[in-house]
Design an enzyme around this catalytic site. Structure first.
Site, PDB file in Angstrom:
ATOM      1  N   ASP A 514     -54.188-112.544  97.044  1.00 45.66           N
ATOM      2  CA  ASP A 514     -53.871-111.884  98.296  1.00 45.66           C
ATOM      3  C   ASP A 514     -53.492-112.932  99.337  1.00 45.66           C
ATOM      4  O   ASP A 514     -54.154-113.973  99.469  1.00 45.66           O
ATOM      5  CB  ASP A 514     -55.101-111.089  98.757  1.00 45.66           C
ATOM      6  CG  ASP A 514     -54.875-110.340 100.041  1.00 45.66           C
ATOM      7  OD1 ASP A 514     -54.068-109.403 100.036  1.00 45.66           O
ATOM      8  OD2 ASP A 514     -55.511-110.698 101.051  1.00 45.66           O
ATOM      9  N   GLU A 544     -49.125-113.138  96.964  1.00 47.39           N
ATOM     10  CA  GLU A 544     -48.306-112.793  98.127  1.00 47.39           C
ATOM     11  C   GLU A 544     -47.937-114.083  98.841  1.00 47.39           C
ATOM     12  O   GLU A 544     -48.798-114.760  99.389  1.00 47.39           O
ATOM     13  CB  GLU A 544     -49.082-111.876  99.067  1.00 47.39           C
ATOM     14  CG  GLU A 544     -49.346-110.495  98.497  1.00 47.39           C
ATOM     15  CD  GLU A 544     -50.100-109.618  99.471  1.00 47.39           C
ATOM     16  OE1 GLU A 544     -49.620-108.523  99.773  1.00 47.39           O
ATOM     17  OE2 GLU A 544     -51.179-110.044  99.938  1.00 47.39           O
TER      18      GLU A 544
END
Length: 911
Positions: A514, A544
């Site tokens: 993340d 990400e």
């Protein structure tokens, strides 16, 4: 080791002979408070200065004149009023201006620190700093009369990383049990270099009073506190008691769980003692079981992103007590597992689980289960969900509490530290046996909470170290929460150690990071090397790569972000293709949700009532962006663009960034829907003309899925995309309860029109959303859901049928992928490409030509190089069970090399 028997219930206590306070007692272990103030602070200070190493301090913005002193107090009693005298200190060290400049490595690490004098301790004083960092420290600038001109704390990470560099090699942090007959020992180790003393409290159960407390011994070389206790304490529980200086509080005794906890009791109140290699913690056959060998290269990955609770909470074929649990994955004949089995058979390789580490935001027992009801556009459902949003059983889980322990709310008995370990492994084993590898989401960019809150762990063990601080010492929160600082040695180590543990002890095959752009590339590359070595095979890392916040554009370090990771082999999510396919961007609201149509939902060729005027060039530009994605967004791939230029993808503009950002296809994760933002079905409700039939809405969904299936790189799908999943237009369902996150494995409902989505993130658009939800024509029939389901399986089978859809190198892509129907004369609603399979291992065909026609009408496109070839429909389309019968109407004319493609159809021809 000296052991004494206390007067309280005869409990054993290991006495401490040093420290500012009495040895930690069993009574302290049983305190109802998670923190006890041992000596109160007299003042609070911000932290505008920064330790660069054990000797150097940068003091941004301070004038260079005056006298600089570092005051210290073992009781945290310093006060330093401007214009007055320092009080409450036990002494002070003088600092002078540094000579010779800041070493290059330190200047690079701390380049974000603003200009100001750099101060230096003398050698003798620097040698005292290990001890003094266990006290309150305040940097004071005084005038010639000794009056305070400025006072501040000093951000500590640079000093601790230098003083305790050896801690980076610690390999037994947490609990470690050594079996050796009568010499069996249970070891405890916690890195707490600023603690004045530390002890471990041991409990028989998750709720009993302490059976013993053992004082830990400090290792001045590493900053760790350790002890070895006779016997195997497996099955018992523990907490640490650490006495640490805390700004504004003084010297406090924190009762805190282990940052390296491998399991816990209910709601993470106590850490669990165990050996993860103990037979009782392993399913039958665990040691010998192997993950499926379906992924030879990262580009072989086809990922299905799934939330543990979503998977089964709505599945009546699962026993009620197992719904929403790890154990639901062991029910082979449940509707959900039959669905996953069908996907695996078709070509799905990986299940990616949303966070399954210990989560801070979900009660592990007694959580609320609201029962919403109401009309399609009612606000009653969201109002009821909102009432219990903080106490219900649902959250996405991006709220890390303990990184190394499985989440307890997904276990059948969260009070038993063993159950979550066993059931997690049973889940992994069951998915592996189904032919699916298992990946997991990890969130090392922030913690659930920080500071001296009860659910703060890291910051209560080493205050001020583990989180990224701003110019005044406050914790940065650009990620939504309390940002961690993986550039600091021991936070980076915790991340690496944690991923290695999951890979080796739970057989996790891949990891999604993340907000990975908030982490240094160098640390991610070290992690990759370490985890590969620990696992004995390559472990895929995805993340990400968004570039924002205090670290943006390399402000603090070279980030693990899209534009900085090329060449690393680490994958990042491809927003270029996502936005071109869907239209607009993730942050759109209001009219933009309708007006910014995408390639699959009508841009130019099927405008909705909000779209306004668009030039054909806009559609061509979007089509080129889709082609860039189909080519894996490879920087060096040449593409003929809509204006008849031939540009490498890195020279094609995407909002001021290069359309091509990756060096290799393993660095690209293609997706058109994931857990964030509206589902593809929901975004198309905004963007497709209202008159679009439910059958065509299903076809548009398949077109989006086809882009991912045909694209070079890693294919990534959100669970339920194949059954037209809707969240009733919710743009951010992280805390929207089971109601807005449901899946129906009976394929009867996609849950569109089940109430207005929660107001917090959607309320500003209610006037636009309400009439959409009320329109029954937007809700698909079961036949539409079945069509999308089966068409998705056909797409998976097509991708699996040939290595040409998943080429492992940029060189292969440049050599074998060729687009036609490009340039200024293109039909921009048709993406058309040829893959050359001549002599390529696993190609299975001499050549493949694929087409995605997003238009409402059929089109014929010509590939001059196909003339005279014997092209035929892919075997999937020749099957009597093919989902898309319309695709079978596609034709090829060998005389001209022309392909006729029906409307809203993705189809493949082979040679």
């Amino acid at each position: 080791m000296t052991r004494n028997t206390t007067t309280a219930a005869g409990l054993l206590v290991l006495l401490a002979s040093t420290g500012a306070h009495a040895a930690i007692s069993p009574e302290a272990c049983d305190s109802k408070s998670f923190q006890i103030v041992l000596s109160a602070a007299k003042a609070s200070f911000d932290a505008r200065a920064v330790w660069l190493d054990r000797r150097l301090i940068a003091f941004p913005g301070a004038p260079a004149d005056g006298v600089f002193k570092l005051y210290h107090s073992p009781t945290g009693a310093i006060s330093a009023p401007v214009g007055g005298k320092v009080a409450g200190s036990a002494g002070a060290l003088s600092l002078g201006l540094a000579k010779g400049g800041v070493p290059a490595a330190l200047a690079e690490r701390f380049k974000w620190v603003a200009a100001g004098p750099v101060l230096q301790l003398n050698e003798d004083d620097a040698a005292k700093m290990g001890e003094l960092h266990r006290q309150q420290l305040v940097l004071v600038q005084e005038d010639a009369q000794g009056l305070v001109r400025a006072a501040t704390r000093v951000q500590v990470a640079g000093a601790l990383d230098d003083l305790y560099a050896a801690a980076g090699k610690l390999d037994k942090l947490g609990v470690d049990i050594t079996l050796n007959g009568q010499n069996t020992r249970t070891g405890f180790s916690v890195w707490a270099p600023t603690a004045q003393q530390a002890a471990v409290c041991v409990y028989n159960t998750g709720s009993s009073t302490a059976r013993a407390v053992y004082q830990l011994r400090f290792d001045p070389a590493t900053g760790a506190w350790n002890t070895q206790v006779p016997g195997d304490l497996s099955g018992k529980y523990y907490k640490y008691a650490v006495d640490v200086p805390v700004d504004g509080a003084g010297i406090v005794r924190n009762l805190v769980t282990d940052p390296y906890s491998i399991s816990l009791t209910t709601d993470s109140k106590r850490s669990y003692i165990a050996r993860l290699d103990a037979p009782k913690l392993k399913p039958a056959g665990w040691d010998a079981a192997q993950a499926p060998q379906t992924v030879k290269s990262p580009t072989d990955m086809v990922v299905y992103e799934l939330h543990v609770r979503d998977f089964s909470i709505n599945d009546s074929s699962v026993p009620e007590r197992l719904r929403g649990k790890y154990a639901a994955f062991t029910r082979a004949q449940s509707n959900g597992m039959r669905h996953l089995a069908a996907l695996a058979k078709s070509g799905l390789t990986d299940i990616h689980l949303l966070p399954v580490y210990d989560i801070g935001s979900v009660p592990e027992t007694g959580c609320a289960v609201p029962k919403p009801a109401g009309g399609a556009d009612s606000d009653a459902q969201q109002a009821l969900v909102k009432k219990t949003a903080e106490t219900d059983c649902f959250n996405w889980g991006y709220d890390p509490y303990h990184y190394n322990a499985p989440e307890g709310s997904y276990a059948t008995d969260p009070s038993d530290g063993a159950r979550r370990i066993v059931e997690f492994r049973e889940m992994v084993d069951s998915l592996h046996k189904l032919g699916l590898r298992v990946g997991m989401d990890v969130v090392f960019n922030h913690t659930f909470i920080a500071g001296q809150n009860e659910k703060s762990v890291l910051d209560r063990v080493v205050p001020g170290y583990y989180h990224r601080l701003n110019a005044t010492g406050g914790i940065e929160r650009s990620t939504c929460c309390d940002n961690t600082a993986t550039e600091n040695r021991m936070m980076g180590k915790l991340m690496i150690d944690s991923v290695a543990l999951w890979a080796t002890q739970y057989k996790i095959d891949s990891f999604r990071f993340d907000l990975m752009g908030h982490q240094p590339r160098a640390v991610m590359e070290e992690l990759q090397r370490t985890v590969n070595a620990a696992a004995g095979h390559p472990v895929q890392l995805l993340g990400e790569g968004w570039n924002f916040g205090e670290v943006a554009d390399g402000a603090r370090f070279v980030q693990a972000s899209q534009l900085s990771l090329n060449g690393s082999g680490i994958g990042t999510f491809n927003d270029r293709t996502r936005d071109a396919v869907r239209g607009g961007s993730a942050g759109d609201a209001g009219e933009a949700l309708f007006a910014r149509q995408g390639w699959i939902n009508g841009l130019v060729y099927d405008p909705n009532g909000h779209a306004g005027p668009h030039a054909t060039a806009d559609l061509m530009r979007s089509a080129d962006m889709v082609r860039a994605g189909l080519a894996g967004s490879i920087r060096s791939y040449p593409l003929q663009t809509f204006d008849d230029k031939v540009l490498t993808l890195e020279r094609i503009d995407y909002g001021g960034q290069p359309a091509g950002y990756a060096s290799e296809p393993s660095e690209v994760v293609n997706y058109v829907e994931n857990h964030d933002n509206q589902t593809l079905y929901d975004i198309d409700v905004f963007k497709l003309p209202a008159s679009t039939s439910s059958q065509d809405r299903a076809r548009v969904q398949v077109l989006g899925m086809a882009v991912d299936a045909f694209a070079q790189g890693i294919a990534y799908y959100h669970a339920g995309i194949d059954v037209l999943r809707s969240k009733s237009l919710d743009r951010n369902s992280f805390n929207s309860g089971d109601w807005f996150n449901r899946l129906d494995w009976t394929y009867k409902d996609n849950y569109f029109g089940t109430g207005l989505p929660p107001s917090e993130d959607n309320g500003k658009d209610y006037a636009l959303i309400k009439p959409l939800l009320a329109n029954a024509a937007f809700k698909p029939a079961p036949s539409d859901i079945a069509f999308a389901r089966d068409a998705f399986r056909d797409l998976l089978a097509i991708r699996a049928s040939s290595t040409l859809f998943r080429l492992p190198t940029a060189a292969d892509i440049k050599r074998r992928l060729r687009f036609f129907n490009t340039g200024s004369t293109q039909t921009p609603t048709v993406a058309a490409a040829h893959l050359d399979g001549e002599g390529y291992p696993g190609a299975n065909f001499k050549g493949i030509s694929y087409f995605i026609n997003v238009d409402k009408v059929g089109h014929t496109v010509t590939d001059a190089q196909a003339a005279g070839k014997a092209m035929r429909l892919h075997p999937v389309f020749l099957s009597p069970n093919v989902a898309d019968k319309r695709a079978t109407q596609a034709t090829f004319d060998p005389a001209t090399g022309s392909f006729s493609i029906p409307p809203r159809t993705a189809v493949v021809f082979v040679e």
